[in-house]
Design a protein around this motif. Sequence first.
Motif, mmCIF file in Angstrom:
data_model
loop_
_atom_site.group_PDB
_atom_site.id
_atom_site.type_symbol
_atom_site.label_atom_id
_atom_site.label_comp_id
_atom_site.label_asym_id
_atom_site.label_seq_id
_atom_site.Cartn_x
_atom_site.Cartn_y
_atom_site.Cartn_z
ATOM 1 N N LYS A 2 0.691 -1.059 0.013
ATOM 2 C CA LYS A 2 0.035 0.022 -0.020
ATOM 3 C C LYS A 2 0.792 1.278 -0.001
ATOM 4 O O LYS A 2 1.801 1.335 0.773
ATOM 5 C CB LYS A 2 -0.976 0.016 1.285
ATOM 6 C CG LYS A 2 -2.008 -1.312 1.331
ATOM 7 C CD LYS A 2 -2.739 -1.228 0.164
ATOM 8 C CE LYS A 2 -3.471 -2.330 0.160
ATOM 9 N NZ LYS A 2 -4.612 -2.647 1.452
ATOM 10 N N LEU A 3 0.612 2.044 -0.764
ATOM 11 C CA LEU A 3 1.405 3.483 -0.878
ATOM 12 C C LEU A 3 0.710 4.586 -0.460
ATOM 13 O O LEU A 3 -0.462 4.907 -0.922
ATOM 14 C CB LEU A 3 1.636 3.578 -2.350
ATOM 15 C CG LEU A 3 2.530 4.900 -2.864
ATOM 16 C CD1 LEU A 3 3.897 4.806 -2.204
ATOM 17 C CD2 LEU A 3 2.615 4.957 -4.547
ATOM 18 N N ILE A 4 1.120 5.282 0.334
ATOM 19 C CA ILE A 4 0.748 6.539 0.976
ATOM 20 C C ILE A 4 1.773 7.526 0.181
ATOM 21 O O ILE A 4 2.953 7.702 0.452
ATOM 22 C CB ILE A 4 1.067 6.597 2.603
ATOM 23 C CG1 ILE A 4 -0.035 5.603 3.177
ATOM 24 C CG2 ILE A 4 0.876 7.880 2.999
ATOM 25 C CD1 ILE A 4 0.015 4.265 3.064
ATOM 26 N N VAL A 5 0.779 8.682 -0.373
ATOM 27 C CA VAL A 5 1.591 9.796 -1.128
ATOM 28 C C VAL A 5 1.191 10.953 -0.279
ATOM 29 O O VAL A 5 0.055 11.257 0.041
ATOM 30 C CB VAL A 5 1.075 9.540 -2.590
ATOM 31 C CG1 VAL A 5 1.665 11.013 -3.146
ATOM 32 C CG2 VAL A 5 1.371 8.693 -3.170
ATOM 33 N N GLY A 6 1.970 11.823 0.285
ATOM 34 C CA GLY A 6 1.918 13.151 0.805
ATOM 35 C C GLY A 6 2.189 14.070 -0.102
ATOM 36 O O GLY A 6 3.456 14.016 -0.558
ATOM 37 N N LEU A 7 1.217 15.007 -0.324
ATOM 38 C CA LEU A 7 1.608 16.066 -1.267
ATOM 39 C C LEU A 7 2.161 17.249 -0.483
ATOM 40 O O LEU A 7 1.524 17.642 0.503
ATOM 41 C CB LEU A 7 0.218 16.477 -1.941
ATOM 42 C CG LEU A 7 -0.234 15.363 -2.868
ATOM 43 C CD1 LEU A 7 -1.247 15.862 -3.869
ATOM 44 C CD2 LEU A 7 0.844 14.682 -3.870
ATOM 45 N N GLY A 8 2.893 18.029 -1.427
ATOM 46 C CA GLY A 8 3.467 19.212 -0.728
ATOM 47 C C GLY A 8 4.676 19.865 -1.636
ATOM 48 O O GLY A 8 4.671 19.360 -2.746
ATOM 49 N N ASN A 9 5.170 20.789 -1.084
ATOM 50 C CA ASN A 9 6.434 21.253 -2.009
ATOM 51 C C ASN A 9 7.632 21.255 -1.187
ATOM 52 O O ASN A 9 7.583 21.416 -0.207
ATOM 53 C CB ASN A 9 5.998 22.880 -2.231
ATOM 54 C CG ASN A 9 5.044 23.141 -3.272
ATOM 55 O OD1 ASN A 9 5.068 22.502 -4.452
ATOM 56 N ND2 ASN A 9 4.149 23.910 -2.927
ATOM 57 N N PRO A 10 8.888 20.874 -1.966
ATOM 58 C CA PRO A 10 10.041 20.587 -1.359
ATOM 59 C C PRO A 10 10.709 21.825 -0.972
ATOM 60 O O PRO A 10 10.403 22.854 -1.566
ATOM 61 C CB PRO A 10 10.787 19.960 -2.186
ATOM 62 C CG PRO A 10 10.325 20.455 -3.561
ATOM 63 C CD PRO A 10 8.939 20.768 -3.428
ATOM 64 N N GLY A 11 11.711 21.674 -0.128
ATOM 65 C CA GLY A 11 12.508 22.741 0.527
ATOM 66 C C GLY A 11 12.020 23.700 1.886
ATOM 67 O O GLY A 11 10.790 23.298 2.078
ATOM 68 N N ARG A 12 12.922 24.233 2.287
ATOM 69 C CA ARG A 12 12.757 24.893 3.685
ATOM 70 C C ARG A 12 11.644 26.016 3.356
ATOM 71 O O ARG A 12 10.955 26.315 4.507
ATOM 72 C CB ARG A 12 13.935 25.595 4.071
ATOM 73 C CG ARG A 12 14.994 24.576 4.749
ATOM 74 C CD ARG A 12 16.465 25.015 5.363
ATOM 75 N NE ARG A 12 15.900 25.996 6.284
ATOM 76 C CZ ARG A 12 15.803 25.641 7.622
ATOM 77 N NH1 ARG A 12 16.369 24.213 7.752
ATOM 78 N NH2 ARG A 12 15.729 26.609 8.567
ATOM 79 N N LYS A 13 11.787 26.707 2.235
ATOM 80 C CA LYS A 13 10.610 27.809 1.965
ATOM 81 C C LYS A 13 9.192 27.452 2.274
ATOM 82 O O LYS A 13 8.366 28.179 2.480
ATOM 83 C CB LYS A 13 10.621 28.322 0.743
ATOM 84 C CG LYS A 13 9.974 29.368 0.026
ATOM 85 C CD LYS A 13 10.108 29.712 -1.168
ATOM 86 C CE LYS A 13 9.137 30.835 -1.643
ATOM 87 N NZ LYS A 13 9.444 31.144 -3.063
#
Length: 189
Positions: A2-13
């Motif tokens: 089972k694959l859990i995909v968390g969405l977001g944007n990379p980087g400290r900003k």
Amino acid sequence: MKLIVGLGNPGRKYEQTRHNVGFMAAAKFAALISASPSKERFEGEWAEGNHGGEKFAMLCPWTYMNASGQSVRKAVDFFKLAPEEIVVICDDLNLPCGRLRLRPSGSAGGQKGLADIVRHLGTESFPRLRIGIDRPPEGWQAVDYVLGKFNKDEKETIEAATTRAAYAAIEWGILGVTPAMTKFNAPAE
């Protein structure tokens, strides 16, 4: 698997921004299942583990929100996963702050990361777990709002919501979408 995909944007900003609640929940999920140390794979952060007799993987695409589908597609193709073996965790402007909504399928509803995954997979028939971040205040542009950080009052609510989302992902993976919906779609007590 089972694959859990968390969405977001990379980087400290982008850390701790409204658009990154998927990353936050996925990190908590990985900790709860005592996943392997994360590594770069499929153009994202990847970790694996076993919990409750189920093999799990976590993917947080580093392709930025609007191009999340290319990372997800690579993992899906590599492991030959069916759409129902994936759950995508993301933010939702149309839900009150902290409210969870798990669904077995559906439209992207304006969420650009989900829309890109739909485009790359060629289907809307995969589970998604939305975490409410509320509507932007009067006079705010949606893009500025989702890329903004939570205020003090919201932080506590989101901490609890991302923890609940991590538990919801586990429940989904072990028991299925319907039991997880029944338990986690109700407002938090």
